[in-house]
Write an enzyme that holds these catalytic residues in place. Structure first.
Site, PDB file in Angstrom:
ATOM      1  N   HIS A  64       0.813  -1.225   0.000  1.00 14.78           N
ATOM      2  CA  HIS A  64       0.000   0.000   0.000  1.00 14.78           C
ATOM      3  C   HIS A  64       0.841   1.269   0.000  1.00 14.78           C
ATOM      4  O   HIS A  64       1.919   1.319   0.586  1.00 14.78           O
ATOM      5  CB  HIS A  64      -0.891   0.005   1.249  1.00 14.78           C
ATOM      6  CG  HIS A  64      -0.078   0.111   2.514  1.00 14.78           C
ATOM      7  ND1 HIS A  64       0.282   1.317   3.070  1.00 14.78           N
ATOM      8  CD2 HIS A  64       0.484  -0.848   3.296  1.00 14.78           C
ATOM      9  CE1 HIS A  64       1.000   1.107   4.143  1.00 14.78           C
ATOM     10  NE2 HIS A  64       1.151  -0.202   4.310  1.00 14.78           N
ATOM     11  N   HIS A 106      11.907  -0.527 -12.923  1.00 10.70           N
ATOM     12  CA  HIS A 106      11.722  -1.962 -13.135  1.00 10.70           C
ATOM     13  C   HIS A 106      11.836  -2.664 -11.793  1.00 10.70           C
ATOM     14  O   HIS A 106      12.887  -2.610 -11.138  1.00 10.70           O
ATOM     15  CB  HIS A 106      12.786  -2.491 -14.110  1.00 10.70           C
ATOM     16  CG  HIS A 106      12.727  -3.976 -14.306  1.00 10.70           C
ATOM     17  ND1 HIS A 106      13.734  -4.659 -14.937  1.00 10.70           N
ATOM     18  CD2 HIS A 106      11.797  -4.899 -13.971  1.00 10.70           C
ATOM     19  CE1 HIS A 106      13.430  -5.952 -14.974  1.00 10.70           C
ATOM     20  NE2 HIS A 106      12.267  -6.117 -14.396  1.00 10.70           N
TER      21      HIS A 106
HETATM   22  O1  JB2 Z   1      16.998   1.331 -29.392  1.00  9.01           O
HETATM   23  C1  JB2 Z   1      16.473   0.242 -29.567  1.00  9.01           C
HETATM   24  C2  JB2 Z   1      16.949  -0.931 -28.976  1.00  9.01           C
HETATM   25  N1  JB2 Z   1      17.965  -1.184 -28.144  1.00  9.01           N
HETATM   26  C3  JB2 Z   1      17.919  -2.509 -27.880  1.00  9.01           C
HETATM   27  N2  JB2 Z   1      15.379   0.112 -30.384  1.00  9.01           N
HETATM   28  C4  JB2 Z   1      14.750  -1.085 -30.585  1.00  9.01           C
HETATM   29  N3  JB2 Z   1      13.684  -1.151 -31.356  1.00  9.01           N
HETATM   30  N4  JB2 Z   1      15.201  -2.215 -30.055  1.00  9.01           N
HETATM   31  C5  JB2 Z   1      16.272  -2.122 -29.247  1.00  9.01           C
HETATM   32  N5  JB2 Z   1      16.900  -3.043 -28.549  1.00  9.01           N
HETATM   33  C6  JB2 Z   1      16.486  -4.429 -28.571  1.00  9.01           C
HETATM   34  O2  JB2 Z   1      16.075  -4.828 -27.277  1.00  9.01           O
HETATM   35  C7  JB2 Z   1      17.615  -5.384 -28.929  1.00  9.01           C
HETATM   36  O3  JB2 Z   1      17.796  -5.424 -30.311  1.00  9.01           O
HETATM   37  C8  JB2 Z   1      17.095  -6.697 -28.364  1.00  9.01           C
HETATM   38  O4  JB2 Z   1      16.265  -7.379 -29.253  1.00  9.01           O
HETATM   39  C9  JB2 Z   1      16.249  -6.237 -27.178  1.00  9.01           C
HETATM   40  C10 JB2 Z   1      16.923  -6.561 -25.876  1.00  9.01           C
HETATM   41  O5  JB2 Z   1      16.849  -7.963 -25.746  1.00  9.01           O
HETATM   42  P1  JB2 Z   1      17.451  -8.759 -24.496  1.00  9.01           P
HETATM   43  O6  JB2 Z   1      16.918 -10.142 -24.597  1.00  9.01           O
HETATM   44  O7  JB2 Z   1      18.909  -8.538 -24.449  1.00  9.01           O
HETATM   45  O8  JB2 Z   1      16.871  -7.989 -23.273  1.00  9.01           O
HETATM   46  P2  JB2 Z   1      15.375  -7.638 -22.913  1.00  9.01           P
HETATM   47  O9  JB2 Z   1      15.338  -6.184 -22.726  1.00  9.01           O
HETATM   48  O10 JB2 Z   1      14.417  -8.226 -23.874  1.00  9.01           O
HETATM   49  O11 JB2 Z   1      15.170  -8.385 -21.532  1.00  9.01           O
HETATM   50  C11 JB2 Z   1      15.957  -8.041 -20.388  1.00  9.01           C
HETATM   51  O12 JB2 Z   1      15.114  -7.442 -19.427  1.00  9.01           O
HETATM   52  C12 JB2 Z   1      14.048  -8.293 -18.981  1.00  9.01           C
HETATM   53  C13 JB2 Z   1      13.185  -7.492 -18.044  1.00  9.01           C
HETATM   54  C14 JB2 Z   1      16.579  -9.319 -19.853  1.00  9.01           C
HETATM   55  O13 JB2 Z   1      17.459  -8.999 -18.801  1.00  9.01           O
HETATM   56  C15 JB2 Z   1      15.512 -10.262 -19.372  1.00  9.01           C
HETATM   57  O14 JB2 Z   1      16.089 -11.420 -18.780  1.00  9.01           O
HETATM   58  C16 JB2 Z   1      14.613  -9.556 -18.348  1.00  9.01           C
HETATM   59  N6  JB2 Z   1      13.563 -10.445 -17.923  1.00  9.01           N
END
Ligand code: JB2
Length: 215
Positions: free
Chosen positions: A138, A147
């Protein structure tokens, strides 16, 4: 009729966000935008990467619904701000197994994952991730683009500043103020206020180098 949703980001977090959106029965994924080299044409849970964010105007008109599915708080803020300025509409996604008190206020583009609990009079900012099984008690306040990682627990009346990451399984006792752009390390127990821009780790949590920031 289902509505089109553009997902921005095509990594691990996108998989969870896409599942959440599809589960609602409200959304149809219009496509994924991801800037990674070679990402275009790939499919994520059956949803195709259309291209990078530089081509957002090719895929979206003003009024198109979108969600930023990227874990980095800074990148999520930048992309949500850009897409909103272009006239797109950030949607908020809440997993059906999450439990939210009626008085909770939640911002645009926030996502609340499976099993999360958010109690009375908590306020959740824009673009916040309340990740799987996290607890917000609360009167807490989560600033924009925070996050709360899986299993993190905020007791009552905790405030968390913009873009702060509270790591997996971390706990914060009641009434604590954590500033902006902080990192609370995995499993930390936060029992005193945290100044903006600092990283704290351990039990009880103490200040550490920012360079080793991680979830
Ligand atoms: O500027 C951007 C950019 N920078 C990174 N523009 C766009 N459109 N895409 C961007 N990305 C993209 O974010 C990368 O190309 C990649 O596909 C994605 C990051 O993927 P990753 O699997 O490294 O992290 P995540 O952000 O999807 O997940 C993280 O955070 C979650 C909360 C991980 O640490 C996960 O384990 C966690 N659960």
């Amino acid at each position: 009729m289902k509505k089109d949703l553009l997902v921005i980001g095509g990594g691990g977090h996108a998989k969870v966000v896409i599942d959440l959106a599809l589960r609602s029965g409200v959304w149809r994924i219009a496509g994924v935008l991801d800037d990674a080299p070679g990402a275009t044409g790939r499919a994520i849970l059956g949803c195709v990467v259309l291209g990078g964010t530089e081509r957002i105007s090719d895929y979206a008109r003003p009024g198109t619904a979108f969600v930023i599915a990227i874990g980095s708080n800074a990148i999520r803020e930048r992309l949500q701000t850009t897409a909103t300025a272009a006239g797109l509409v950030a949607v908020t996604l809440i997993h059906p197994s999450a439990v939210l008190a009626e008085s909770v206020r939640i911002g645009n583009g926030a996502v609340v994952m499976a099993g999360a609990v958010i109690n009375s009079d908590a306020t959740i900012g824009n673009g916040v991730i309340v990740n799987t099984g996290a607890v917000v008690d609360h009167d807490c306040h989560l600033g924009d683009y925070c996050h709360l990682a899986p299993g993190a627990t905020l007791c009552g009346s905790v405030s968390v500043g913009p873009r702060t990451l509270v790591g997996v399984g971390a706990s914060v006792i009641p009434g604590i103020a954590i500033g902006s752009d902080c990192v609370v390390g995995a499993g930390a127990a936060v029992v005193s206020h945290v100044t903006s821009g600092t990283r704290v780790v351990g039990v009880p949590a103490r200040r550490a180098n920012m360079e080793r920031a991680s979830e």
